[in-house]
Write a protein that holds these residues in place. Sequence first.
Motif, PDB file in Angstrom:
ATOM      1  N   LYS A 228       0.820  -1.219   0.000  1.00 41.45           N
ATOM      2  CA  LYS A 228       0.000   0.000   0.000  1.00 41.45           C
ATOM      3  C   LYS A 228       0.856   1.272   0.000  1.00 41.45           C
ATOM      4  O   LYS A 228       0.612   2.177  -0.783  1.00 41.45           O
ATOM      5  CB  LYS A 228      -0.937   0.015   1.218  1.00 41.45           C
ATOM      6  N   THR A 229       1.854   1.320   0.872  1.00 42.12           N
ATOM      7  CA  THR A 229       2.682   2.524   0.986  1.00 42.12           C
ATOM      8  C   THR A 229       3.450   2.781  -0.299  1.00 42.12           C
ATOM      9  O   THR A 229       3.516   3.913  -0.782  1.00 42.12           O
ATOM     10  CB  THR A 229       3.640   2.395   2.187  1.00 42.12           C
ATOM     11  N   THR A 230       4.012   1.741  -0.876  1.00 38.38           N
ATOM     12  CA  THR A 230       4.731   1.871  -2.141  1.00 38.38           C
ATOM     13  C   THR A 230       3.789   2.347  -3.241  1.00 38.38           C
ATOM     14  O   THR A 230       4.133   3.239  -4.034  1.00 38.38           O
ATOM     15  CB  THR A 230       5.371   0.528  -2.534  1.00 38.38           C
ATOM     16  N   THR A 231       2.612   1.781  -3.298  1.00 38.84           N
ATOM     17  CA  THR A 231       1.625   2.175  -4.302  1.00 38.84           C
ATOM     18  C   THR A 231       1.225   3.636  -4.129  1.00 38.84           C
ATOM     19  O   THR A 231       1.133   4.383  -5.116  1.00 38.84           O
ATOM     20  CB  THR A 231       0.384   1.267  -4.228  1.00 38.84           C
TER      21      THR A 231
ATOM     22  N   TRP B 289       8.195   8.451   1.189  1.00 38.05           N
ATOM     23  CA  TRP B 289       7.624   8.385  -0.159  1.00 38.05           C
ATOM     24  C   TRP B 289       7.110   9.739  -0.623  1.00 38.05           C
ATOM     25  O   TRP B 289       7.267  10.111  -1.788  1.00 38.05           O
ATOM     26  CB  TRP B 289       6.514   7.347  -0.232  1.00 38.05           C
ATOM     27  N   THR B 290       6.483  10.503   0.267  1.00 36.21           N
ATOM     28  CA  THR B 290       5.965  11.812  -0.144  1.00 36.21           C
ATOM     29  C   THR B 290       7.111  12.782  -0.439  1.00 36.21           C
ATOM     30  O   THR B 290       6.984  13.625  -1.317  1.00 36.21           O
ATOM     31  CB  THR B 290       5.006  12.414   0.905  1.00 36.21           C
ATOM     32  N   GLU B 291       8.213  12.654   0.281  1.00 37.69           N
ATOM     33  CA  GLU B 291       9.383  13.485  -0.022  1.00 37.69           C
ATOM     34  C   GLU B 291       9.940  13.142  -1.395  1.00 37.69           C
ATOM     35  O   GLU B 291      10.301  14.023  -2.170  1.00 37.69           O
ATOM     36  CB  GLU B 291      10.460  13.307   1.058  1.00 37.69           C
ATOM     37  N   ARG B 292      10.008  11.856  -1.714  1.00 38.87           N
ATOM     38  CA  ARG B 292      10.493  11.427  -3.031  1.00 38.87           C
ATOM     39  C   ARG B 292       9.592  11.955  -4.137  1.00 38.87           C
ATOM     40  O   ARG B 292      10.065  12.365  -5.192  1.00 38.87           O
ATOM     41  CB  ARG B 292      10.536   9.902  -3.115  1.00 38.87           C
ATOM     42  N   ALA B 293       8.293  11.903  -3.902  1.00 34.55           N
ATOM     43  CA  ALA B 293       7.314  12.326  -4.907  1.00 34.55           C
ATOM     44  C   ALA B 293       7.113  13.842  -4.910  1.00 34.55           C
ATOM     45  O   ALA B 293       6.438  14.365  -5.783  1.00 34.55           O
ATOM     46  CB  ALA B 293       5.980  11.629  -4.658  1.00 34.55           C
ATOM     47  N   GLN B 294       7.666  14.515  -3.922  1.00 33.17           N
ATOM     48  CA  GLN B 294       7.522  15.959  -3.764  1.00 33.17           C
ATOM     49  C   GLN B 294       6.057  16.373  -3.662  1.00 33.17           C
ATOM     50  O   GLN B 294       5.584  17.265  -4.377  1.00 33.17           O
ATOM     51  CB  GLN B 294       8.245  16.703  -4.879  1.00 33.17           C
ATOM     52  N   VAL B 295       5.336  15.680  -2.775  1.00 29.41           N
ATOM     53  CA  VAL B 295       3.942  16.007  -2.486  1.00 29.41           C
ATOM     54  C   VAL B 295       3.805  16.252  -0.990  1.00 29.41           C
ATOM     55  O   VAL B 295       4.709  15.956  -0.207  1.00 29.41           O
ATOM     56  CB  VAL B 295       2.976  14.884  -2.949  1.00 29.41           C
ATOM     57  N   ASP B 296       2.666  16.772  -0.587  1.00 30.16           N
ATOM     58  CA  ASP B 296       2.429  17.105   0.814  1.00 30.16           C
ATOM     59  C   ASP B 296       1.875  15.909   1.577  1.00 30.16           C
ATOM     60  O   ASP B 296       1.200  15.049   1.016  1.00 30.16           O
ATOM     61  CB  ASP B 296       1.452  18.274   0.912  1.00 30.16           C
ATOM     62  N   ILE B 297       2.161  15.907   2.884  1.00 27.97           N
ATOM     63  CA  ILE B 297       1.640  14.849   3.751  1.00 27.97           C
ATOM     64  C   ILE B 297       0.907  15.498   4.917  1.00 27.97           C
ATOM     65  O   ILE B 297       1.315  16.539   5.423  1.00 27.97           O
ATOM     66  CB  ILE B 297       2.763  13.905   4.247  1.00 27.97           C
ATOM     67  N   PHE B 298      -0.193  14.866   5.309  1.00 25.29           N
ATOM     68  CA  PHE B 298      -0.951  15.308   6.476  1.00 25.29           C
ATOM     69  C   PHE B 298      -0.796  14.232   7.535  1.00 25.29           C
ATOM     70  O   PHE B 298      -1.182  13.087   7.318  1.00 25.29           O
ATOM     71  CB  PHE B 298      -2.435  15.504   6.127  1.00 25.29           C
ATOM     72  N   GLU B 299      -0.199  14.612   8.659  1.00 24.18           N
ATOM     73  CA  GLU B 299      -0.008  13.672   9.755  1.00 24.18           C
ATOM     74  C   GLU B 299      -0.790  14.178  10.960  1.00 24.18           C
ATOM     75  O   GLU B 299      -0.341  15.068  11.660  1.00 24.18           O
ATOM     76  CB  GLU B 299       1.470  13.535  10.107  1.00 24.18           C
ATOM     77  N   GLY B 300      -1.939  13.612  11.170  1.00 24.87           N
ATOM     78  CA  GLY B 300      -2.755  14.007  12.305  1.00 24.87           C
ATOM     79  C   GLY B 300      -2.583  13.039  13.452  1.00 24.87           C
ATOM     80  O   GLY B 300      -1.859  12.048  13.349  1.00 24.87           O
ATOM     81  N   ALA B 301      -3.239  13.321  14.541  1.00 32.60           N
ATOM     82  CA  ALA B 301      -3.200  12.443  15.709  1.00 32.60           C
ATOM     83  C   ALA B 301      -4.601  11.898  15.959  1.00 32.60           C
ATOM     84  O   ALA B 301      -5.583  12.471  15.512  1.00 32.60           O
ATOM     85  CB  ALA B 301      -2.703  13.210  16.918  1.00 32.60           C
ATOM     86  N   GLY B 302      -4.653  10.785  16.641  1.00 35.70           N
ATOM     87  CA  GLY B 302      -5.940  10.218  16.993  1.00 35.70           C
ATOM     88  C   GLY B 302      -6.287   9.022  16.136  1.00 35.70           C
ATOM     89  O   GLY B 302      -5.416   8.312  15.643  1.00 35.70           O
TER      90      GLY B 302
ATOM     91  N   VAL C 243      -1.274  13.619   0.856  1.00 37.27           N
ATOM     92  CA  VAL C 243      -1.368  12.245   1.334  1.00 37.27           C
ATOM     93  C   VAL C 243      -1.621  12.294   2.833  1.00 37.27           C
ATOM     94  O   VAL C 243      -0.921  12.996   3.565  1.00 37.27           O
ATOM     95  CB  VAL C 243      -0.060  11.471   1.045  1.00 37.27           C
ATOM     96  N   ALA C 244      -2.609  11.554   3.314  1.00 38.30           N
ATOM     97  CA  ALA C 244      -2.915  11.503   4.745  1.00 38.30           C
ATOM     98  C   ALA C 244      -2.380  10.208   5.330  1.00 38.30           C
ATOM     99  O   ALA C 244      -2.631   9.130   4.800  1.00 38.30           O
ATOM    100  CB  ALA C 244      -4.424  11.597   4.967  1.00 38.30           C
ATOM    101  N   ALA C 245      -1.641  10.328   6.429  1.00 35.15           N
ATOM    102  CA  ALA C 245      -1.080   9.164   7.111  1.00 35.15           C
ATOM    103  C   ALA C 245      -2.123   8.622   8.082  1.00 35.15           C
ATOM    104  O   ALA C 245      -2.161   8.980   9.251  1.00 35.15           O
ATOM    105  CB  ALA C 245       0.197   9.550   7.835  1.00 35.15           C
ATOM    106  N   GLY C 246      -2.974   7.738   7.575  1.00 33.55           N
ATOM    107  CA  GLY C 246      -4.100   7.231   8.366  1.00 33.55           C
ATOM    108  C   GLY C 246      -3.789   6.031   9.222  1.00 33.55           C
ATOM    109  O   GLY C 246      -4.582   5.663  10.080  1.00 33.55           O
ATOM    110  N   ASP C 247      -2.642   5.391   9.030  1.00 33.93           N
ATOM    111  CA  ASP C 247      -2.279   4.238   9.853  1.00 33.93           C
ATOM    112  C   ASP C 247      -1.652   4.752  11.134  1.00 33.93           C
ATOM    113  O   ASP C 247      -0.443   4.921  11.235  1.00 33.93           O
ATOM    114  CB  ASP C 247      -1.312   3.323   9.104  1.00 33.93           C
ATOM    115  N   THR C 248      -2.486   5.022  12.116  1.00 34.34           N
ATOM    116  CA  THR C 248      -2.007   5.596  13.370  1.00 34.34           C
ATOM    117  C   THR C 248      -1.602   4.519  14.380  1.00 34.34           C
ATOM    118  O   THR C 248      -1.161   4.849  15.476  1.00 34.34           O
ATOM    119  CB  THR C 248      -3.095   6.495  13.999  1.00 34.34           C
TER     120      THR C 248
END
Length: 84
Positions: free
Chosen positions: A16-19, A53-66, A36-41
Motif C-alpha cells: 500500500k505505501t509503495t503504491t 515516499w511523499t518526499e520522493r514524490a515531492q507532495v504534501d503529507i498530512f499527519e494528524g493524531a488520533g 497524502v494523509a497518514a491514516g495508519d495511526t
Amino acid sequence: VPLKIWLVVGINGAGKTTTIGKLSHRLASKGHRVLVAAGDTFRAAAGSQLKTWTERAQVDIFEGAGSPSGVAFDAVQKAVADKY
C-alpha cells in the motif's frame, strides 16, 4: 477540477505505501496538487515510511493524531480549505 479522494486499504505487506508513493509521484508529475494523509495511526513506522515516499514524490503529507477516521476527516478538511 473537483477534489478526488482515494482510500488505499489492504493487509500488511501488500504494498500500500509503495503504491501510494508511486501514485503520488505520477499525479504530481502531471501537475496535480497531492495531499497524502497518514491514516495508519497504529503502526509506529507507517508515518515515517509514508513521509519518505511523499518526499520522493515531492507532495504534501498530512499527519494528524488520533483515530484513522479522525485523521481522514481532518485531512479532507485541509484539502478543501487549501484547494487541493
